[in-house]
Scaffold this motif. Structure first.
Motif, PDB file in Angstrom:
ATOM      1  N   SER A 116       3.102  15.916   6.785  1.00  0.00           N
ATOM      2  CA  SER A 116       3.620  14.708   5.743  1.00  0.00           C
ATOM      3  C   SER A 116       5.022  14.099   6.149  1.00  0.00           C
ATOM      4  CB  SER A 116       3.501  15.004   4.439  1.00  0.00           C
ATOM      5  OG  SER A 116       2.078  15.349   4.298  1.00  0.00           O
ATOM      6  N   ALA A 117       5.914  15.302   6.244  1.00  0.00           N
ATOM      7  CA  ALA A 117       7.461  15.004   6.525  1.00  0.00           C
ATOM      8  C   ALA A 117       7.326  14.514   7.774  1.00  0.00           C
ATOM      9  CB  ALA A 117       7.928  16.169   6.326  1.00  0.00           C
ATOM     10  N   THR A 121      -1.965  16.400  -0.775  1.00  0.00           N
ATOM     11  CA  THR A 121      -2.089  15.867   0.569  1.00  0.00           C
ATOM     12  C   THR A 121      -2.995  14.592   0.463  1.00  0.00           C
ATOM     13  OG1 THR A 121      -3.883  16.924   1.449  1.00  0.00           O
ATOM     14  CG2 THR A 121      -1.524  17.964   1.749  1.00  0.00           C
ATOM     15  N   GLY A 122      -3.847  14.537  -0.552  1.00  0.00           N
ATOM     16  CA  GLY A 122      -4.921  13.444  -0.741  1.00  0.00           C
ATOM     17  C   GLY A 122      -5.924  13.552   0.269  1.00  0.00           C
ATOM     18  N   ALA A 123      -6.135  14.645   0.884  1.00  0.00           N
ATOM     19  CA  ALA A 123      -7.296  14.955   1.827  1.00  0.00           C
ATOM     20  C   ALA A 123      -7.937  16.302   1.572  1.00  0.00           C
ATOM     21  CB  ALA A 123      -6.938  14.781   3.162  1.00  0.00           C
ATOM     22  N   ARG A 157      -6.442  -2.189  -1.619  1.00  0.00           N
ATOM     23  CA  ARG A 157      -5.812  -3.250  -0.921  1.00  0.00           C
ATOM     24  C   ARG A 157      -5.810  -3.699   0.542  1.00  0.00           C
ATOM     25  NH1 ARG A 157      -4.124  -0.436  -4.641  1.00  0.00           N
ATOM     26  NH2 ARG A 157      -3.642   1.300  -3.138  1.00  0.00           N
ATOM     27  N   ALA A 203       0.941  -1.352  -0.048  1.00  0.00           N
ATOM     28  CA  ALA A 203      -0.048  -0.072   0.083  1.00  0.00           C
ATOM     29  C   ALA A 203       1.170   1.293  -0.058  1.00  0.00           C
ATOM     30  CB  ALA A 203      -0.787   0.034   1.153  1.00  0.00           C
ATOM     31  N   PRO A 204       0.579   1.971  -0.909  1.00  0.00           N
ATOM     32  CA  PRO A 204       1.506   3.324  -0.866  1.00  0.00           C
ATOM     33  C   PRO A 204       1.375   4.195   0.259  1.00  0.00           C
ATOM     34  CG  PRO A 204      -0.221   3.553  -2.405  1.00  0.00           C
ATOM     35  CD  PRO A 204      -0.480   2.162  -1.998  1.00  0.00           C
ATOM     36  N   PRO A 245       0.972   7.636   2.031  1.00  0.00           N
ATOM     37  CA  PRO A 245       0.538   8.742   1.631  1.00  0.00           C
ATOM     38  C   PRO A 245       1.330   9.912   1.974  1.00  0.00           C
ATOM     39  CG  PRO A 245      -1.049   7.610   3.038  1.00  0.00           C
ATOM     40  CD  PRO A 245       0.089   6.696   2.873  1.00  0.00           C
ATOM     41  N   SER A 246       1.959   9.693   3.069  1.00  0.00           N
ATOM     42  CA  SER A 246       2.764  10.627   3.630  1.00  0.00           C
ATOM     43  C   SER A 246       4.001  11.135   2.662  1.00  0.00           C
ATOM     44  CB  SER A 246       3.303  10.474   5.053  1.00  0.00           C
ATOM     45  OG  SER A 246       2.407  10.512   5.931  1.00  0.00           O
ATOM     46  N   ALA A 247       4.841  10.174   2.288  1.00  0.00           N
ATOM     47  CA  ALA A 247       5.818   9.989   1.304  1.00  0.00           C
ATOM     48  C   ALA A 247       5.151  10.735  -0.021  1.00  0.00           C
ATOM     49  CB  ALA A 247       6.475   8.800   1.102  1.00  0.00           C
ATOM     50  N   THR A 297      -5.624  -2.018   3.083  1.00  0.00           N
ATOM     51  CA  THR A 297      -4.909  -1.303   4.332  1.00  0.00           C
ATOM     52  C   THR A 297      -5.353   0.157   4.360  1.00  0.00           C
ATOM     53  OG1 THR A 297      -2.787  -2.332   3.512  1.00  0.00           O
ATOM     54  CG2 THR A 297      -2.551  -0.575   4.947  1.00  0.00           C
ATOM     55  N   SER A 323       5.312  12.843   9.670  1.00  0.00           N
ATOM     56  CA  SER A 323       4.888  11.289   9.749  1.00  0.00           C
ATOM     57  C   SER A 323       5.670  10.450   8.902  1.00  0.00           C
ATOM     58  CB  SER A 323       3.585  11.588   9.139  1.00  0.00           C
ATOM     59  OG  SER A 323       3.322  10.983   8.082  1.00  0.00           O
ATOM     60  N   LEU A 324       6.263  10.901   7.870  1.00  0.00           N
ATOM     61  CA  LEU A 324       7.209  10.178   7.080  1.00  0.00           C
ATOM     62  C   LEU A 324       8.462   9.629   7.964  1.00  0.00           C
ATOM     63  CD1 LEU A 324       7.832   8.838   4.486  1.00  0.00           C
ATOM     64  CD2 LEU A 324       9.005  10.905   3.486  1.00  0.00           C
ATOM     65  N   ARG A 333      -5.428   3.918   5.577  1.00  0.00           N
ATOM     66  CA  ARG A 333      -4.650   5.162   5.108  1.00  0.00           C
ATOM     67  C   ARG A 333      -4.652   5.939   6.307  1.00  0.00           C
ATOM     68  NH1 ARG A 333      -6.182   7.397  -0.457  1.00  0.00           N
ATOM     69  NH2 ARG A 333      -5.525   9.158   1.058  1.00  0.00           N
ATOM     70  N   ARG A 334      -3.337   6.682   6.331  1.00  0.00           N
ATOM     71  CA  ARG A 334      -3.249   7.898   7.200  1.00  0.00           C
ATOM     72  C   ARG A 334      -3.997   8.113   8.444  1.00  0.00           C
ATOM     73  NH1 ARG A 334      -2.660  12.168   3.435  1.00  0.00           N
ATOM     74  NH2 ARG A 334      -3.641  10.906   1.832  1.00  0.00           N
ATOM     75  N   SER A 350       2.897  12.642  -0.536  1.00  0.00           N
ATOM     76  CA  SER A 350       2.314  14.139  -0.504  1.00  0.00           C
ATOM     77  C   SER A 350       3.665  14.910  -0.108  1.00  0.00           C
ATOM     78  CB  SER A 350       1.313  14.349   0.583  1.00  0.00           C
ATOM     79  OG  SER A 350       1.902  14.667   1.932  1.00  0.00           O
ATOM     80  N   LEU A 351       4.650  14.354   0.422  1.00  0.00           N
ATOM     81  CA  LEU A 351       5.635  15.052   0.877  1.00  0.00           C
ATOM     82  C   LEU A 351       6.440  15.315  -0.487  1.00  0.00           C
ATOM     83  CD1 LEU A 351       7.934  16.301   2.597  1.00  0.00           C
ATOM     84  CD2 LEU A 351       8.921  13.967   2.852  1.00  0.00           C
ATOM     85  N   ASN A 384       5.616  20.573   8.439  1.00  0.00           N
ATOM     86  CA  ASN A 384       4.842  19.907   7.321  1.00  0.00           C
ATOM     87  C   ASN A 384       4.480  18.399   8.176  1.00  0.00           C
ATOM     88  OD1 ASN A 384       4.535  18.114   5.444  1.00  0.00           O
ATOM     89  ND2 ASN A 384       5.477  19.369   3.944  1.00  0.00           N
TER      90      ASN A 384
END
Lengths: 336, 336
Positions: free
Chosen positions: B55-56, A64-66, B110, A51-52, A54-56, B112, B58-59, B114-115, A58-59, B53
């Motif tokens: 996303s960063a 951001t997908g939201a 899939r 599963a991809p 999402p944080s990566a 899983t 959480s990544l 997300r986020r 969007s970074l 940020n």
DNA sequence: ATGAAAGCGCTAACAT
DNA sequence: ATGTTAGCGCTTTCAT
């Protein structure tokens, strides 16, 4: 989740015997890879349970997908709003986006919006500080109804409230009403202002002595009730009662009885926002169906179109409201 | 937003004349930097309008900064659910987290999640596929009421529904009722099952000839109405009607009148879920206040405690429900 | 008490 | 048609 043994793109790439890029392209169907490798990679990913992240994603620069949705406290009890929300979620899910709720406490202390590509605002109050903040942020905003606070949103979905109310008032008039009261929603929203204007215009054009009574937003049912009784007592000539804010008609109904009037008989009753209860009350109450779920979906769709460039900034889309006639406005029978 | 001129940690670091690391530590107050540099960096960040940020962040390994909330379609009209949702948002915002809505269409193909760092489920239906999926995922889940589908969630918040219903039934009995009907919520939820059990037990203990009538979830008002009329016609001895699912009491009220009975007089009426309308109806209807907003907040709080390790997995917390007595159960007057 | 550097997982230039 | 490389903004070792 996501911590620990999460399967990454690299895992998939290795397992499939290709490079990161190829795997990425294959998975997203960017049309860069051959059909055979594509299907091979996809199968591998599936097998591994990839599963991809999402944080990566969007970074890296994608959105951001939201999308955000503002939930004013006031609307806690609004059936309309709950449906609207589901509409937004429907549409967002269709394009694989999350919906993030935004409340007053949710604005980051530093004033920047978090984690959303855009925002949907249902019926923005010009006096709501969160709304003001959201309009100031640089994420595109789509409003349901106009924003009356100055700044123009990137897009808007507009109902034909003037027309709907007009039809309703015509109906009341032809059913015999000559002194209608509109318990109007606050003019702080475009919807409220539109309704007030339409009411005044209709009264003028038809020479009706209508009464406008403004109700602030979020009035508790007890207050509505008290006002209705007051109104009816003060002016016995009133022969039609139009309830603006969501939920006000349900609160008004018992008050009408208590005032010694009979809704649907010596007093016509109607609501500007349809709700499940109105179809089942005694009598069933005529109402304007605002199609909240579709409105929510339309707003979300517009937002995504704006984000993808399919729709130009400033786009305005229209929606129809439907008048649902029920027993409460059948015919006025004047007391003998 | 976030695209274009977003201020990054590096910008702040440069402007403050320190390194990335120092800036990061200063802003998060990790206690690594001297007080003077800390305040200096913080001020610089503020001046520049810096926002981290997510996303960063959480990544890099921290959580996603968001929790999920499942919104079943069925509940679109539930006042309870809307309040619950606001409770979750309140609590999440207090610890600077987002709330992401999860619907049937929202599970990644899939499988899983997300986020989200965790999920809150209000009143999970054991038959809901989304719920099943969510329980299977590896994010911790907190449920409001027990999950009856086998897997145990990481945490649960439980209302004292048995006790509340017991008190209500005692009240009805002392008001004179001898043949109560419970229009019970479906046993697919723990709440429904608990209510059904409590009702049966109370009837047995008091030797009351109560009737249990199960209502599937999401029954439309018209259906409720029809059932009430049917019930009352089939068994004229019924002297108390208890409405389970949210909204069913509002639907039942007019049906009671139509059946020729007078709620609050020759038929006691009560609801298992309080709602704004019930306080204002004629007569006002006695109900159990489930404190939905606090329930939502309690679930979210538990989830965060679970995530931070403050609460051990398997934690169960209790909540009290309140009986709100109104005119509809004052006293039974048997027809002469 | 502070810096430098390594990466988290992904996509988009730039090569082949 | 595919591989290589360079970051996105942040936290976290590991050095000073």
């Amino acid at each position: 989740m996501r911590t620990g043994g999460a399967v990454t793109l690299i895992d998939v790439a290795k397992a499939a015997g290709v490079s990161k890029t190829t795997a990425s392209d294959a998975l997203r169907g960017s049309g860069r890879v051959s059909e055979s490798t594509r299907s091979h990679v996809v199968r591998t990913a599936q097998r591994l349970g990839y599963a991809p992240n999402p944080s990566a994603r969007s970074l890296r620069g994608a959105g951001t997908g939201a999308v955000g949705l503002h939930v004013p406290d006031i609307l806690a009890r609004s059936e309309y709003y709950m449906s609207f929300l589901l509409g937004v979620v429907d549409e967002a899910a269709a394009v694989d986006h999350d919906v993030t709720l935004i409340t007053a406490r949710h604005l980051s202390p530093r004033g920047t919006l978090r984690r959303v590509d855009g925002v949907v605002l249902a019926d923005p109050l010009s006096t709501d500080p969160v709304v003001a903040e959201l309009m100031r942020a640089d994420a595109p905003v789509v409003t349901c109804e106009r924003f009356t606070g100055g700044t123009a949103p990137a897009g808007a979905v507009l109902g034909d409230h003037r027309e709907a109310l007009w039809r309703l008032l015509d109906r009341l008039r032809s059913a015999g009403a000559r002194r209608p009261v509109l318990m109007a929603p606050n003019a702080a929203t475009d919807w409220g202002a539109t309704l007030q204007r339409a009411f005044r215009d209709h009264c003028r054009e038809t020479g009706t002595g209508g009464v406008l009574h403004e109700l602030p937003f979020g009035v508790p049912p007890a207050e509505v009730r008290a006002r209705v009784k007051e109104l009816l007592a003060a002016d016995p000539a009133v022969d039609a009662l139009l309830c603006g804010p969501d939920g006000s008609a349900q609160a008004a109904l018992p008050a009408v009885y208590e005032a010694g009037r009979t809704p649907g008989a010596d007093l016509l009753l109607a609501a500007c926002v349809d709700a499940a209860g109105l179809a089942q009350s005694a009598p069933p109450v005529t109402a304007v169906d605002l199609h909240p779920r579709e409105a929510g979906a339309a707003c979300a769709r517009l937002l995504f179109d704006l984000l993808s460039g399919t729709a130009p900034p400033g786009t305005v889309r229209r929606m129809e409201c439907t008048l649902v006639e029920r027993a409460s406005t059948r015919e006025l029978r004047r007391p003998a």
